[in-house]
Write an enzyme that holds these catalytic residues in place. Structure first.
Site, mmCIF file in Angstrom:
data_model
loop_
_atom_site.group_PDB
_atom_site.id
_atom_site.type_symbol
_atom_site.label_atom_id
_atom_site.label_comp_id
_atom_site.label_asym_id
_atom_site.label_seq_id
_atom_site.Cartn_x
_atom_site.Cartn_y
_atom_site.Cartn_z
ATOM 1 N N ALA A 294 13.437 0.799 4.708
ATOM 2 C CA ALA A 294 13.429 2.036 3.870
ATOM 3 C C ALA A 294 11.969 2.168 3.059
ATOM 4 O O ALA A 294 11.953 3.122 2.472
ATOM 5 C CB ALA A 294 14.453 2.374 2.816
ATOM 6 N N ALA A 295 11.194 1.060 3.490
ATOM 7 C CA ALA A 295 9.769 1.186 2.973
ATOM 8 C C ALA A 295 9.102 2.612 3.246
ATOM 9 O O ALA A 295 8.603 3.305 2.361
ATOM 10 C CB ALA A 295 8.915 0.128 3.452
ATOM 11 N N GLY A 296 9.076 2.820 4.334
ATOM 12 C CA GLY A 296 8.367 4.153 4.813
ATOM 13 C C GLY A 296 9.123 5.465 4.301
ATOM 14 O O GLY A 296 8.454 6.420 3.990
ATOM 15 N N ASP A 297 10.676 5.399 4.171
ATOM 16 C CA ASP A 297 11.133 6.439 3.706
ATOM 17 C C ASP A 297 10.786 6.817 2.309
ATOM 18 O O ASP A 297 10.737 7.764 1.746
ATOM 19 C CB ASP A 297 12.855 6.375 3.882
ATOM 20 C CG ASP A 297 13.001 6.413 5.350
ATOM 21 O OD1 ASP A 297 12.262 6.977 6.135
ATOM 22 O OD2 ASP A 297 14.005 5.909 5.774
HETATM 23 P P1 ADP Z 1 7.474 1.799 8.325
HETATM 24 O O1 ADP Z 1 8.399 1.071 7.553
HETATM 25 O O2 ADP Z 1 7.701 3.238 8.544
HETATM 26 O O3 ADP Z 1 6.901 1.034 9.606
HETATM 27 P P2 ADP Z 1 4.957 0.726 6.844
HETATM 28 O O4 ADP Z 1 5.488 -0.444 7.275
HETATM 29 O O5 ADP Z 1 3.707 1.163 7.178
HETATM 30 O O6 ADP Z 1 6.073 1.818 7.499
HETATM 31 O O7 ADP Z 1 5.304 1.055 5.189
HETATM 32 C C1 ADP Z 1 5.468 1.953 4.493
HETATM 33 C C2 ADP Z 1 4.667 1.745 3.341
HETATM 34 O O8 ADP Z 1 5.466 0.926 2.646
HETATM 35 C C3 ADP Z 1 3.258 1.105 3.368
HETATM 36 O O9 ADP Z 1 2.379 2.259 3.504
HETATM 37 C C4 ADP Z 1 3.287 0.529 1.931
HETATM 38 O O10 ADP Z 1 2.719 1.503 0.960
HETATM 39 C C5 ADP Z 1 4.636 0.041 1.748
HETATM 40 N N1 ADP Z 1 4.541 -1.267 2.142
HETATM 41 C C6 ADP Z 1 5.094 -1.904 3.391
HETATM 42 N N2 ADP Z 1 5.042 -3.116 3.459
HETATM 43 C C7 ADP Z 1 4.779 -3.456 2.380
HETATM 44 C C8 ADP Z 1 3.980 -4.941 1.840
HETATM 45 N N3 ADP Z 1 4.395 -5.969 2.571
HETATM 46 N N4 ADP Z 1 3.582 -4.895 0.574
HETATM 47 C C9 ADP Z 1 3.305 -3.908 -0.154
HETATM 48 N N5 ADP Z 1 3.791 -2.452 0.262
HETATM 49 C C10 ADP Z 1 4.109 -2.514 1.462
#
Ligand code: ADP
Length: 343
Positions: A294-297
């Protein structure tokens, strides 16, 4: 019979004096997550004992609605007086008439999401994500999605007008690709005709016909999705300036098709954003990572909320990076998304 149309004239710029009062609508998926933690992946025909199991609430649509709502409110804000001034968030989708559907709607309500646009489909199951987490492989996921009630949203329902659960059209509509693609394409066309700004998170990646990109105000994708949708390999192995050149090239593909803002998320490496006149890279917030579910969400919910509150794209990306950094430091999907007072 179509709902009354109260949209902006086609082509009205988002954020213009004609913009509707801020509100966000999400049309998308709602899933129960059934997660098994295993010491390894079972072989074909093998039965093995898991290390553990949990159920959670997910679905990109529901997660993004929860992110918009939680990040716009303080924990415990629930009465109409508390919520005065908070951006209304409407979820539109479908669940089955089962326990997962009931749990989902009460959990969304507790987060502050208006669930009056969620249909309960008699005799159907709520969408399910069966997830295997291989603990020996650093928590690597294998996920099987079963659309169930999410698959029941048909293009016809959206052909005349977008739904108006709050009595009017939203100032920003969020879409993902976990409901049937023909339905998403119809919604894009209708939103464009009604002058509603759309943020499309094109995930899980599926090819979109070129003619629909002009209906997208904000395209938010990760690097894998950006590469897939543009049909070109994305080589991010170079230094910062080579990386930005490569991302500019891919963003240019979407801008040429009519997208207004392209946002490419790069995990720990931050975010690249581009319009036809401007582009830049914004680093992620450095943090200890526990679970990136859910980081992306979370990023998308915070980004959407900041935009409807009048922030620039660069400010919105910075705010969204902060919110997503909190989410990656906690386990789970919707429960890992921070409230406003936790940011
Ligand atoms: P998805 O989960 O959709 O593949 P990402 O991996 O690009 O998307 O992560 C979405 C956002 O979450 C990133 O742009 C960043 O803001 C945050 N994020 C993800 N992983 C990390 C991390 N290891 N450290 C800090 N922020 C992170």
């Amino acid at each position: 019979m179509a709902s009354p149309t109260v949209g902006l004239p086609v082509g009205t710029p988002f954020g213009s004096p004609h913009a509707l009062s801020p509100s966000i609508m999400v049309i998308g998926s709602l899933n129960a997550d059934l997660v098994t933690y295993t010491p390894r992946i079972p072989a074909a025909g093998e039965t093995m004992t898991a290390n553990g199991f949990r159920t959670g609430l997910g679905g990109k649509g529901a997660n993004q609605a929860v992110a918009c709502a939680k990040i716009g409110r303080r924990r415990g804000d629930a009465t109409p007086a508390d919520l005065k001034g908070a951006v209304p968030v409407y979820m539109v989708g479908a669940v089955g008439d089962d326990v997962y559907g009931q749990t989902m709607t009460s959990s969304l309500t507790a987060a502050g999401v208006d669930v009056s646009g969620i249909a309960v489909r008699a005799g159907q199951s709520t969408g399910v994500a069966v997830i295997i987490v291989d603990e020996a492989a650093g928590g690597e996921n294998r996920i099987m999605l079963s659309a169930e009630a999410n698959g029941s949203l048909t293009p016809d329902e959206y052909a005349m007008s977008l739904p108006t659960p709050g009595g009017g059209l939203p100032s920003l509509l969020l879409l993902q690709l976990e409901i049937p693609l023909p339905t998403v394409l119809q919604i894009l066309e209708t939103a464009h005709r009604q002058g509603v700004a759309v943020l499309l998170n094109a995930a899980p990646a599926q090819m979109l016909p070129d003619s629909y990109y002009k209906c997208i105000t904000h395209l938010v994708v990760n690097e894998t999705e950006a590469s897939f949708l543009s049909g070109t390999a994305l080589d991010l192995s170079g230094d910062d300036s080579q990386r930005d050149k490569e991302l500019s090239r891919v963003a240019g593909h979407f801008l040429a098709l009519g997208v207004q803002h392209v946002v490419i998320t790069l995990g720990a490496a931050g975010v690249f954003h581009a319009t036809s006149s401007d582009s830049g890279h914004i680093p992620a917030v450095k943090t200890k990572v526990l679970d990136t579910t859910a980081a992306g969400d979370t990023f998308i919910g915070a980004y959407a909320l900041a935009l409807v509150q009048g922030q620039t794209v660069a400010e919105a990306v910075q705010w969204a990076n902060r919110a997503a950094a909190v989410a990656v430091g906690r386990r789970g999907a919707q429960e890992s998304i921070p409230w406003l007072d936790e940011l």
